[in-house]
Motif scaffolding. Structure first.
Motif, PDB file in Angstrom:
ATOM      1  N   GLU A 210      12.968  25.594 -39.165  1.00  0.00           N
ATOM      2  CA  GLU A 210      12.296  26.813 -38.731  1.00  0.00           C
ATOM      3  C   GLU A 210      10.994  26.453 -38.041  1.00  0.00           C
ATOM      4  N   VAL A 211      10.640  27.214 -37.021  1.00  0.00           N
ATOM      5  CA  VAL A 211       9.331  27.126 -36.371  1.00  0.00           C
ATOM      6  C   VAL A 211       8.666  28.484 -36.544  1.00  0.00           C
ATOM      7  N   ASP A 212       7.577  28.506 -37.309  1.00  0.00           N
ATOM      8  CA  ASP A 212       6.921  29.763 -37.673  1.00  0.00           C
ATOM      9  C   ASP A 212       5.553  29.827 -37.005  1.00  0.00           C
ATOM     10  N   ARG A 213       5.402  30.750 -36.070  1.00  0.00           N
ATOM     11  CA  ARG A 213       4.133  30.929 -35.369  1.00  0.00           C
ATOM     12  C   ARG A 213       3.193  31.743 -36.263  1.00  0.00           C
ATOM     13  N   ARG A 214       2.162  31.095 -36.813  1.00  0.00           N
ATOM     14  CA  ARG A 214       1.273  31.762 -37.767  1.00  0.00           C
ATOM     15  C   ARG A 214       0.130  32.512 -37.093  1.00  0.00           C
ATOM     16  N   LEU A 221       5.825  23.930 -38.788  1.00  0.00           N
ATOM     17  CA  LEU A 221       7.083  23.266 -38.480  1.00  0.00           C
ATOM     18  C   LEU A 221       7.752  22.917 -39.803  1.00  0.00           C
ATOM     19  N   VAL A 222       8.881  23.570 -40.093  1.00  0.00           N
ATOM     20  CA  VAL A 222       9.606  23.358 -41.340  1.00  0.00           C
ATOM     21  C   VAL A 222      10.802  22.463 -41.042  1.00  0.00           C
ATOM     22  N   LEU A 278       5.572  22.465 -29.418  1.00  0.00           N
ATOM     23  CA  LEU A 278       6.333  22.566 -30.664  1.00  0.00           C
ATOM     24  C   LEU A 278       7.084  23.891 -30.822  1.00  0.00           C
ATOM     25  N   PRO A 279       6.519  25.057 -30.398  1.00  0.00           N
ATOM     26  CA  PRO A 279       7.282  26.305 -30.542  1.00  0.00           C
ATOM     27  C   PRO A 279       8.603  26.315 -29.781  1.00  0.00           C
ATOM     28  N   SER A 280       8.787  25.392 -28.825  1.00  0.00           N
ATOM     29  CA  SER A 280      10.044  25.342 -28.076  1.00  0.00           C
ATOM     30  C   SER A 280      11.167  24.668 -28.859  1.00  0.00           C
ATOM     31  N   LEU A 281      10.831  24.057 -30.011  1.00  0.00           N
ATOM     32  CA  LEU A 281      11.862  23.429 -30.828  1.00  0.00           C
ATOM     33  C   LEU A 281      12.837  24.469 -31.364  1.00  0.00           C
ATOM     34  N   ALA A 282      14.101  24.095 -31.427  1.00  0.00           N
ATOM     35  CA  ALA A 282      15.139  24.992 -31.927  1.00  0.00           C
ATOM     36  C   ALA A 282      15.693  24.457 -33.234  1.00  0.00           C
ATOM     37  N   PRO A 283      16.194  25.325 -34.106  1.00  0.00           N
ATOM     38  CA  PRO A 283      16.815  24.846 -35.347  1.00  0.00           C
ATOM     39  C   PRO A 283      17.892  23.805 -35.067  1.00  0.00           C
ATOM     40  N   GLY A 284      17.837  22.721 -35.830  1.00  0.00           N
ATOM     41  CA  GLY A 284      18.785  21.637 -35.652  1.00  0.00           C
ATOM     42  C   GLY A 284      18.272  20.495 -34.808  1.00  0.00           C
ATOM     43  N   ASP A 285      17.180  20.697 -34.056  1.00  0.00           N
ATOM     44  CA  ASP A 285      16.629  19.606 -33.251  1.00  0.00           C
ATOM     45  C   ASP A 285      16.176  18.463 -34.156  1.00  0.00           C
ATOM     46  N   PRO A 286      16.479  17.205 -33.783  1.00  0.00           N
ATOM     47  CA  PRO A 286      16.107  16.072 -34.635  1.00  0.00           C
ATOM     48  C   PRO A 286      14.623  15.747 -34.553  1.00  0.00           C
TER      49      PRO A 286
END
Length: 428
Positions: A210-214, A221-222, A278-286
């Protein structure tokens, strides 16, 4: 690491003095040449220890009290080592003038008819230029890191000059043996850190969960482990690499999750190209994780049962991990936590902290300090709340200026240095 630097300099000085006393070249012991050669040996000694300090090796890190302190040592002593090189060259000027020689031959690259002197002058100015750039705060992180990678070649060039041309080193076997040890340690450290690290350093393979914009400038970055989990202490930090990026720089981030949790979370303030992407990362990206590093953790200070935690801005990050761990560690402590932010909009973790505090095994007092409304937080204000003072320890994390100012204030109030535990949230 200061004791390691002092011990290495002591060995170098004693061996150099013994070697100089044993020489029969007729040159006075304290001539211009003698101090110049000793200063050169000091510079090589410091550089060797600094290269060792920044290897990012978990086996080396304890000698310096954590990688964060090793980097701080590097920041303080790096300019000193380069300055000693300049003094070494400057002490050659009087003998050249006394002999009727040209100072320009000594300082201008390849002006001298002797190729070795010309090459030495070139090394001198390369060292000066690289040092000036490396300690410029206007550089992007990647450029700064690349310049510090040049410290290894500079160290090898200056060491080669000292080992081949130093009369005391060549005349006294114990000194020569010691200098070779330093050179090999420094060279091996640089080779591991700059050339081999990405291939042989221990790493953990995670994937983005998960990428959570706080907030506007903060993101969580989880990461979920893909094989084995990394075991870490709360408050430590890691280096992160995105394998699919063409530029594979490693960036340090504090861990804001608990070691008891499956997922690894890092909380990031977006200030550069890497972090803004970093917000452009998608779930599953290594994601590759290197670490953990650092000594900024209450685990290292188990004898302190009363703790003050002060996190300013994104410096609250390591305390988030510590606080989350407090819900599962079954280890009672008395804790006061201050979260310092400009205003409520710059305190994205206030709600999370208020939710966790009642669940902590320890007794925690929490206060959000908005400096835009209440002014700067002071050590006096903190110590008014914390009574008595005889056994309390303070942990500080924030910008370098904030940490230095607060540490000075606590010291002025009589808090012993060993009870002021600081991490300047600034890696260069």
């Amino acid at each position: 690491g200061w004791w390691l630097v002092g011990g290495a300099l002591t060995v170098t000085t004693v061996l150099w003095g013994a070697g100089r006393a044993a020489m029969t070249d007729g040159v006075p012991f304290l001539s211009w040449l003698g101090p110049s050669l000793l200063i050169s040996a000091w510079s090589i000694t410091i550089l060797a220890v600094l290269l060792l300090a920044t290897t990012r090796s978990r086996s080396v890190e304890p000698f310096f009290g954590g990688l964060d302190r090793a980097v701080r040592l590097h920041r303080h002593l790096g300019p000193l080592a380069i300055g000693l090189m300049l003094v070494h060259v400057a002490l050659y000027v009087p003998p050249v003038v006394e002999a009727g020689g040209s100072v320009a031959d000594l300082l201008v690259p390849f002006r001298s008819s002797h190729a070795v002197e010309g090459f030495n002058a070139l090394i001198l100015w390369v060292v000066v230029a690289c040092t000036a750039l490396a300690y410029s705060r206007r550089l992007r992180y990647e450029t700064w890191l690349s310049l510090h990678g040049l410290l290894g070649p500079i160290f090898l060039l200056t060491s080669a000059h000292a080992l081949s041309a130093g009369p005391t080193i060549n005349a006294y076997e114990p000194l020569r043996f010691w200098m070779w040890i330093l050179v090999l340690v420094g060279a091996a450290s640089w080779l591991y850190r700059v050339v081999l690290y990405r291939w042989i350093a221990p790493r953990f393979r995670y994937a983005v969960r998960e990428v959570d914009r706080r907030s506007d400038d903060t993101v969580d970055l989880v990461l979920r482990p893909q094989s084995r989990r990394m075991i870490y202490e709360p408050g430590t930090f890691v280096f992160i690499n995105r394998p699919r990026r063409s530029r594979r720089e490693l960036h340090p981030f504090s861990i804001s999750s608990s070691p008891a949790e499956r997922d690894l979370r890092v909380s990031v303030r977006m200030v550069g190209d890497f972090t803004r992407d970093l917000p452009s990362l998608a779930p599953g990206d290594p994601v590759e994780v290197f670490g953990p590093f650092g000594g900024f953790t209450p685990h290292r200070y188990a004898h302190h049962r009363r703790l003050v935690w002060i996190g300013a801005g994104i410096g609250i990050t390591p305390f988030l991990g510590m606080l989350r761990f407090e819900t599962t560690n079954d280890d009672f402590r008395r804790i006061w936590l201050w979260y310092v932010a400009r205003d409520a909009g710059h305190a994205p973790y206030d709600g999370e902290i208020r939710e966790i505090v009642p669940k902590a095994d320890s007794y925690v007092d929490y206060e959000l300090w908005l400096s835009g409304e209440r002014g700067r937080l002071t050590a006096s204000r903190v110590m008014e709340t914390v009574q008595p003072h005889d056994d309390v320890a303070v942990m500080l994390c924030g910008s370098p200026g904030f940490v230095r100012d607060m540490a000075r204030q606590f010291a002025a109030l009589g808090l012993p240095p060993e009870r002021i535990i600081a991490e300047d949230f600034h890696f260069h």
